[in-house]
Design a protein around this motif. Structure first.
Motif, mmCIF file in Angstrom:
data_model
loop_
_atom_site.group_PDB
_atom_site.id
_atom_site.type_symbol
_atom_site.label_atom_id
_atom_site.label_comp_id
_atom_site.label_asym_id
_atom_site.label_seq_id
_atom_site.Cartn_x
_atom_site.Cartn_y
_atom_site.Cartn_z
ATOM 1 N N ASP A 134 0.814 -1.221 0.000
ATOM 2 C CA ASP A 134 0.000 0.000 0.000
ATOM 3 C C ASP A 134 0.844 1.265 0.000
ATOM 4 O O ASP A 134 0.370 2.315 -0.413
ATOM 5 C CB ASP A 134 -0.915 0.019 1.240
ATOM 6 C CG ASP A 134 -1.970 -1.081 1.143
ATOM 7 O OD1 ASP A 134 -2.266 -1.474 -0.006
ATOM 8 O OD2 ASP A 134 -2.453 -1.532 2.190
ATOM 9 N N GLY A 135 2.093 1.153 0.462
ATOM 10 C CA GLY A 135 2.872 2.388 0.605
ATOM 11 C C GLY A 135 4.131 2.412 -0.230
ATOM 12 O O GLY A 135 5.232 2.296 0.304
ATOM 13 N N PRO A 136 4.001 2.568 -1.564
ATOM 14 C CA PRO A 136 5.215 2.599 -2.382
ATOM 15 C C PRO A 136 6.073 3.809 -2.038
ATOM 16 O O PRO A 136 5.557 4.859 -1.649
ATOM 17 C CB PRO A 136 4.693 2.700 -3.814
ATOM 18 C CG PRO A 136 3.312 3.246 -3.700
ATOM 19 C CD PRO A 136 2.780 2.790 -2.380
ATOM 20 N N SER A 137 7.388 3.651 -2.148
ATOM 21 C CA SER A 137 8.302 4.760 -1.920
ATOM 22 C C SER A 137 8.206 5.762 -3.056
ATOM 23 O O SER A 137 8.458 6.957 -2.882
ATOM 24 C CB SER A 137 9.733 4.241 -1.837
ATOM 25 O OG SER A 137 9.831 3.190 -0.915
ATOM 26 N N ASN A 193 5.436 0.708 -9.306
ATOM 27 C CA ASN A 193 5.583 1.156 -7.916
ATOM 28 C C ASN A 193 6.907 0.617 -7.380
ATOM 29 O O ASN A 193 7.185 -0.575 -7.501
ATOM 30 C CB ASN A 193 4.443 0.616 -7.045
ATOM 31 C CG ASN A 193 3.112 1.256 -7.407
ATOM 32 O OD1 ASN A 193 3.035 2.029 -8.350
ATOM 33 N ND2 ASN A 193 2.082 0.932 -6.636
ATOM 34 N N VAL A 194 7.685 1.531 -6.794
ATOM 35 C CA VAL A 194 8.998 1.130 -6.275
ATOM 36 C C VAL A 194 8.938 1.131 -4.748
ATOM 37 O O VAL A 194 8.399 2.068 -4.151
ATOM 38 C CB VAL A 194 10.091 2.104 -6.754
ATOM 39 C CG1 VAL A 194 11.467 1.621 -6.314
ATOM 40 C CG2 VAL A 194 10.037 2.271 -8.268
ATOM 41 N N TYR A 195 9.461 0.040 -4.137
ATOM 42 C CA TYR A 195 9.496 -0.068 -2.679
ATOM 43 C C TYR A 195 10.938 -0.269 -2.240
ATOM 44 O O TYR A 195 11.566 -1.240 -2.656
ATOM 45 C CB TYR A 195 8.656 -1.278 -2.212
ATOM 46 C CG TYR A 195 7.234 -1.249 -2.707
ATOM 47 C CD1 TYR A 195 6.207 -0.744 -1.912
ATOM 48 C CD2 TYR A 195 6.924 -1.718 -3.978
ATOM 49 C CE1 TYR A 195 4.898 -0.716 -2.380
ATOM 50 C CE2 TYR A 195 5.621 -1.675 -4.452
ATOM 51 C CZ TYR A 195 4.618 -1.174 -3.647
ATOM 52 O OH TYR A 195 3.323 -1.136 -4.114
ATOM 53 N N PHE A 196 11.451 0.674 -1.467
ATOM 54 C CA PHE A 196 12.777 0.479 -0.885
ATOM 55 C C PHE A 196 12.571 -0.254 0.431
ATOM 56 O O PHE A 196 12.308 0.372 1.457
ATOM 57 C CB PHE A 196 13.479 1.823 -0.655
ATOM 58 C CG PHE A 196 13.655 2.621 -1.916
ATOM 59 C CD1 PHE A 196 14.323 2.080 -3.009
ATOM 60 C CD2 PHE A 196 13.159 3.917 -2.020
ATOM 61 C CE1 PHE A 196 14.492 2.811 -4.176
ATOM 62 C CE2 PHE A 196 13.326 4.645 -3.181
ATOM 63 C CZ PHE A 196 13.987 4.098 -4.263
ATOM 64 N N VAL A 247 11.967 -3.523 -4.483
ATOM 65 C CA VAL A 247 10.855 -4.233 -5.095
ATOM 66 C C VAL A 247 10.163 -3.314 -6.098
ATOM 67 O O VAL A 247 9.952 -2.134 -5.824
ATOM 68 C CB VAL A 247 9.869 -4.706 -3.995
ATOM 69 C CG1 VAL A 247 8.659 -5.393 -4.619
ATOM 70 C CG2 VAL A 247 10.577 -5.647 -3.024
ATOM 71 N N PHE A 248 9.869 -3.897 -7.278
ATOM 72 C CA PHE A 248 9.189 -3.144 -8.333
ATOM 73 C C PHE A 248 7.870 -3.848 -8.643
ATOM 74 O O PHE A 248 7.865 -5.023 -9.014
ATOM 75 C CB PHE A 248 10.049 -3.111 -9.599
ATOM 76 C CG PHE A 248 11.411 -2.511 -9.381
ATOM 77 C CD1 PHE A 248 11.617 -1.145 -9.551
ATOM 78 C CD2 PHE A 248 12.493 -3.301 -9.004
ATOM 79 C CE1 PHE A 248 12.872 -0.591 -9.359
ATOM 80 C CE2 PHE A 248 13.745 -2.750 -8.804
ATOM 81 C CZ PHE A 248 13.944 -1.388 -8.977
ATOM 82 N N LYS A 249 6.754 -3.137 -8.506
ATOM 83 C CA LYS A 249 5.452 -3.738 -8.800
ATOM 84 C C LYS A 249 4.878 -3.098 -10.053
ATOM 85 O O LYS A 249 4.823 -1.877 -10.171
ATOM 86 C CB LYS A 249 4.506 -3.528 -7.609
ATOM 87 C CG LYS A 249 3.164 -4.214 -7.789
ATOM 88 C CD LYS A 249 2.313 -4.127 -6.529
ATOM 89 C CE LYS A 249 1.035 -4.944 -6.675
ATOM 90 N NZ LYS A 249 0.247 -4.616 -7.870
#
Lengths: 377, 377
Positions: free
Chosen positions: B127-130, B216-219, B226-228
């Protein structure tokens, strides 16, 4: 040597003859393309000593115009450059330097080897071909046989395509002793001959032949067979040795004959045969019973699979089973053009035949496969 | 586990996640695709432990219908089979056996490894992409930088793409210390972070991303980025170590700025740069004089070449020369989309820049190349 040419015309020829050039050949003079121009034509030659390709470009005074005759050896970098150029280019020899000019002021020069050392091609009397094949006939002969030749040189002669030309017909056979492909073309010659030609060489070069044009075949007096196709001439060194007699291996009486849909069988084998360690050479069991063909495979480490195929027709014994390498069967099916094939069974461990179900009056084609010992499925 | 699915839907997912699977991985459990189905969705995972791909297929009760939830590890042969199938298929687990049924009576069964041993993916709060990038932005960041990273691991950190996300912008830099590619995207995040991601991994997987959709990028908190992208999630392990500071390497003042036609320069370099031993990495000299750009090369063993290019614009010193690896320049030119590029010169042996001549307000892109010592031409 000096001439100007539309770069596309020269590129077309280079793209063909370079197919045979090994740029790192251990004979340095063969690490390039031989180019000679006379007032009438430009000749390109590529060779790896066992096989050579020659290509002719006629001088028309417009797209191709020779100023000074001469010859030179084109190094790899010059060939690569010419293939990238557009429009008119000028090639000129200054001592051992090849100069290529194009556009407004662009100029390349290449150091070249001594072209005088380039080996001579055998002389051929192009007026008297031993055999004239239509492009499609030539293609069919190779496409339906050469793949069946041996890939390794345990018995080098089996890497060849055996061609027997007599007064009635042309017979081509290739076998690796586990499978065999044979075609018989109803085309006689008064120059009877039996030759063995490396199968892979013919397969490899088939795509540079123009199948709209005839292929003239010359059984040279030396150890060469020559194929002329329009502007292109392929010289191939024959394999030495006696090709085994294969005639008696091919059965003529069958216990069962079955007609199957070729593409359906091919797709089924592709799925079933994939169930093997390398995904390609799986052994498949064909079982005929209750009017259907059951194809199955079983690998204890991987798993098993079974598919059912409808029979189009069946005559003779209607219950039997036989196991074979799916790759061999798939290769055979791919070489056939008919929608339906005929599977001709002669016994559990005896060779079976695969042939087109309708066939053609001009070409007789036979694929033979030796079964493998059956495994429990 | 039992579900039925239109084979094309499952194939699409398998074709993506298998990209990361090494079927001969030294960790046996990774030699397959993890598949789990719940009443809501089917999840596919491929992993080589450094990178993982996850793909979701929603259950719609029509094309995808789950009878019994469960999970299993798909071996290579099962994946290959599914990709060849058409129409509806049923997948069922019986102990450690995967059974696939389709058509009238076709049935395959595969021995599978113990899926319980499959490693867990890091937990991510999706829910909280960087950072949220448009597909094209994500593609541009990678396309214009990753190629410039080092190919060998003499300095492993240089095989990475350095990403700096701050409140104003996203900066991506890759360099092999002879060339550098950098983009700055005007897109801030409140989750500031600096990470180094293996450049080749991003380049390799770019083509399975759907660029019509956001990325969406997640650090992640651990060592993962992580790339969604729609149904697809890519997990990549960061490179460890400190990325060198590159900011001060990029010049901001220039002796000369020249505008050139990008494709013309690219084609010229392709011809000139081909004049080298390996046909690819030739050194080319660019000489500016009399209002034209002269590109030339000289190899004593092979030959030499010269081409003239028109300058579109020039400001600053109008006579200079610089030599560089043609491959580096060609890579830089290919990464740019504009018709014209700006060549920014700062001195004979000092790094020069190549940038798009018009540029875009959303993305700032810079290609830096270090010249090589000049050779006489």
């Amino acid at each position: 040597m000096k001439f100007k040419i539309a770069s596309g015309i020269l590129s077309d020829g280079l793209k063909k003859v370079e197919k045979v050039v090994n740029w790192k050949h251990n004979i340095p003079i063969l690490q390039g393309v031989y180019m000679e121009c006379t007032p009438d034509e430009i000749t390109l030659i590529g060779s790896d000593s066992d096989e050579s390709l020659r290509y002719h470009i006629p001088v028309d005074g417009e797209n191709v115009d020779v100023v000074t005759p001469g010859k030179i050896l084109l190094p790899k970098q010059a060939v690569e450059l010419i293939k990238k150029l557009k429009g008119e280019i000028v090639l000129e020899r200054e001592e051992h330097i090849l100069v290529i000019k194009y556009g407004k002021k662009s100029q390349f020069s290449f150091v070249t080897s001594n072209v005088e050392e380039y080996p001579k091609l055998p002389e051929i009397n192009f007026d008297g071909p031993s055999l004239i094949l239509k492009g499609t006939e030539f293609s069919n002969v190779i496409r339906k046989t050469a793949f069946a030749a041996a890939e390794n040189d345990i018995r080098p002669i089996l890497m060849g395509l055996n061609i027997i030309a007599n007064s009635n017909e042309l017979i081509a056979v290739a076998t690796n002793s586990h499978r065999l492909g044979r075609v018989i073309l109803k085309k006689g010659t008064d120059k009877e001959k039996q030759v063995v030609i490396p199968a892979k060489v013919l397969e490899k070069h088939l795509k540079i032949f123009d199948l709209e044009k005839d292929v003239n075949v010359y059984f040279g007096s030396k150890n060469q067979v020559v194929f002329k196709n329009g502007s292109l001439v392929l010289y191939v060194r024959m394999l030495e040795g006696n090709y085994p007699s294969t005639e008696r291996l091919i059965p003529t009486e069958f216990l069962t004959e079955i007609t199957l849909n070729r593409l359906e069988l091919l797709e089924t084998l592709d799925r079933i045969g994939g169930l093997s360690d390398d995904g390609k050479t799986g052994v498949v069991k064909l079982q005929i019973r209750s009017g259907v063909a059951e194809l199955s495979t079983n690998h204890s480490q991987i798993g098993k699979g079974i598919e059912i195929l409808e029979l189009q027709e069946i005559s003779g014994d209607n219950e039997f089973s036989v196991s074979f390498a799916s790759k061999y069967m798939m290769d055979a099916l791919k070489s056939i053009d008919d929608d339906y094939i005929c599977f001709k069974y002669t016994g559990n461990l005896r060779p079976f035949l695969v042939t087109p179900s309708s066939g053609s009056p001009e070409i007789e084609e036979t694929q033979l496969i030796l079964p493998v010992r059956e495994r429990d499925v």
